[in-house]
Structure formats: structure tokens, C-alpha cells
Design an enzyme around this catalytic site. Structure first.
Site, short mmCIF file in Angstrom:
data_model
loop_
_atom_site.label_atom_id
_atom_site.label_comp_id
_atom_site.label_asym_id
_atom_site.label_seq_id
_atom_site.Cartn_x
_atom_site.Cartn_y
_atom_site.Cartn_z
N CYS A 1 49.19 10.32 7.00
CA CYS A 1 49.35 8.96 7.48
C CYS A 1 48.76 7.96 6.48
O CYS A 1 49.35 7.71 5.44
CB CYS A 1 48.74 8.81 8.88
SG CYS A 1 49.26 7.31 9.76
N HIS B 1 50.53 13.58 12.12
CA HIS B 1 49.14 14.05 12.04
C HIS B 1 49.01 15.53 12.44
O HIS B 1 48.79 15.85 13.62
CB HIS B 1 48.27 13.23 12.98
CG HIS B 1 47.98 11.85 12.50
ND1 HIS B 1 46.80 11.49 11.90
CD2 HIS B 1 48.74 10.73 12.53
CE1 HIS B 1 46.82 10.21 11.59
NE2 HIS B 1 48.00 9.71 11.95
N GLU C 1 46.53 17.46 12.06
CA GLU C 1 45.19 17.78 12.53
C GLU C 1 45.03 17.59 14.04
O GLU C 1 44.05 18.04 14.63
CB GLU C 1 44.13 16.94 11.78
CG GLU C 1 44.00 15.50 12.21
CD GLU C 1 45.05 14.58 11.62
OE1 GLU C 1 44.87 13.34 11.73
OE2 GLU C 1 46.07 15.06 11.08
#
Length: 235
Positions: free
Chosen positions: A87, A196, A198
Site C-alpha cells: 500500500c 494488505h 499482513e
């Protein structure tokens, strides 16, 4: 071999702790790094995390791309170190010219937050080797300036050289040209994407799947890919 993956914190980073946790869950040692340092602390790979570095002033990622540690990031990337930009980190990579093109305001002018389907279009990079070519994955997305742009010549080159790493599937959430969600450099060690990974590494905290709510862990493959790549190089 203990793989050490550095996660750089910039003023305004929001997802640095999440990225560190993803590294740990994947089986590597996370190392916190500071944007104002010139020391990479001997790490084996790097993550530029999501957030709003420097308040997104000027352009998203533009000021962060000039942070002291970015000189070391560029040097390490040139020497083949795996670097992942997520991002805001993707925005930094394009602003630092480690990846081509640019990222602008979403075409609908609104911040978007959704679980986003992606197609893996290059599984030969340091961060995608644990995926199948053409695999559909679901990764959370949250951005206001995620529209990928580049000249037609650059887009044609990216397509022709296989440097598009991910495409949006189902819906294009931000107007990115040719549905591009992420890129790789020619060497395959530098990867950037808007969604994302994560946030999709543990059951109970990821996207919904057909199996159960919040059970999606497709993001874990990014980090295990880097670990596998580094282990193969060390072998």
C-alpha cells in the site's frame, strides 16, 4: 538458518506492527527499523508497510521515498535483497523509482476498504513463489490513492515482460489501469501491491471464506515465499 526480515517504520506508518507479526507467524524474525537510520541491521529482506507516511503530503509516499534509510533500501534492492512494499510502501517504491508508474486518487474519489480478490499473474518472484500461477487469492484492501497509472508504452512493457504480479479480480476498486494491483521488478526481488497481505495471516482475523468467517490466510504466502526464497539461496 534464521531469516531476519526488517520492517521500516516511517512517521505515519500504521501497519508496521501488523507486518512484523506476519513475519513472525510465517516463521522468520521481524526486525524493527527506523526511517531516519542508515542501518539495515543485517536483515535478509525488507518490508515497507502501509499507512500514511508524512501525512500523505505532496504525494503519497513521495516524502518517505527521500527518507535516509531509503538510500540503503535502494542499494540493497540493487544487490538482490527481497523488498516488499504494501500500500503506502508500494507508493514509496514507485516514488523511489524502484518500480515504474505512479499511484493516484481512486477514480471514485472515496477511500475504499474491502476484502479484494486478486489473481497471481507472476509466481516467480521472491514474494510470490508459494502461490500457483493464476491462483485467486483474497486480501484486504484499504486505500484512498490506489489508482495505478503509467504510460501506454510502460504498460505494454510491463505486460510483455511479465512484470504485472497481481491483477484485481471481480471488481477494480480504484480505477487502476489494466486492473493492475501489484508489480515486480525484472529481477523479481522487489514487489509492490496495494492490498494488505499482513491482514490475512491468521484464522479468525482474515477475510471470510466458504469454510468459515474470518478464516482467510492467503496473505501468509507472501512471507513464506520470501523465507523459502532466502533459504534456497543460502542452501
Amino acid at each position: 538458518m534464521t531469516v531476519r526480515i526488517g520492517v521500516i517504520t516511517f512517521p505515519g506508518s500504521l501497519d508496521d506492527r501488523d507486518a512484523q507479526r506476519a513475519v513472525r507467524v510465517a516463521g522468520a524474525e521481524p526486525v524493527a527499523l527506523w526511517h531516519g537510520s542508515h542501518d539495515l541491521d543485517g536483515v535478509d529482506a525488507l518490508v515497507l508497510p502501509g499507512g500514511f507516511s508524512y501525512g500523505d503530503y505532496l504525494r503519497s509516499g513521495a516524502i518517505a521515498a527521500l527518507s535516509p534509510i531509503m538510500a540503503e533500501v535502494k542499494d540493497a534492492a540493487a544487490k538482490g535483497m527481497p523488498v516488499l512494499g504494501i500500500c503506502n510502501g508500494f507508493q514509496m517504491l514507485v516514488e523511489a523509482h524502484l518500480l515504474p508508474g505512479g499511484l493516484i486518487r481512486n477514480d471514485h474519489q472515496h477511500f475504499v476498504r474491502r476484502d479484494q480478490k486478486l489473481i497471481v499473474t507472476n509466481n516467480t518472484t521472491a514474494w510470490t513463489s508459494d502461490f500457483e500461477d493464476g491462483q485467486e487469492i483474497v486480501i484486504p484492501l484499504k486505500n484512498g490513492e490506489g489508482g495505478y497509472i503509467a504510460s501506454d508504452d510502460t504498460l505494454d512493457r510491463l505486460e510483455g515482460e511479465g512484470l504485472v504480479a497481481f491483477r484485481y479480480a471481480g471488481v477494480n476498486p480504484n480505477g487502476s489501469l489494466r486492473d493492475i494491483a501489484g508489480l515486480t521488478n525484472a529481477a523479481g526481488n522487489v514487489v509492490g501491491l496495494m492490498p494488505h497481505p499482513e491482514h490475512a495471516i491468521e484464522p479468525g482475523f482474515g477475510p471470510d471464506t466458504a469454510a468459515a468467517m474470518r478464516s482467510g490466510v492467503d496473505g501468509l504466502g507472501f512471507f513464506t515465499s520470501a523465507i523459502s526464497t532466502l533459504a534456497a539461496v543460502a542452501a
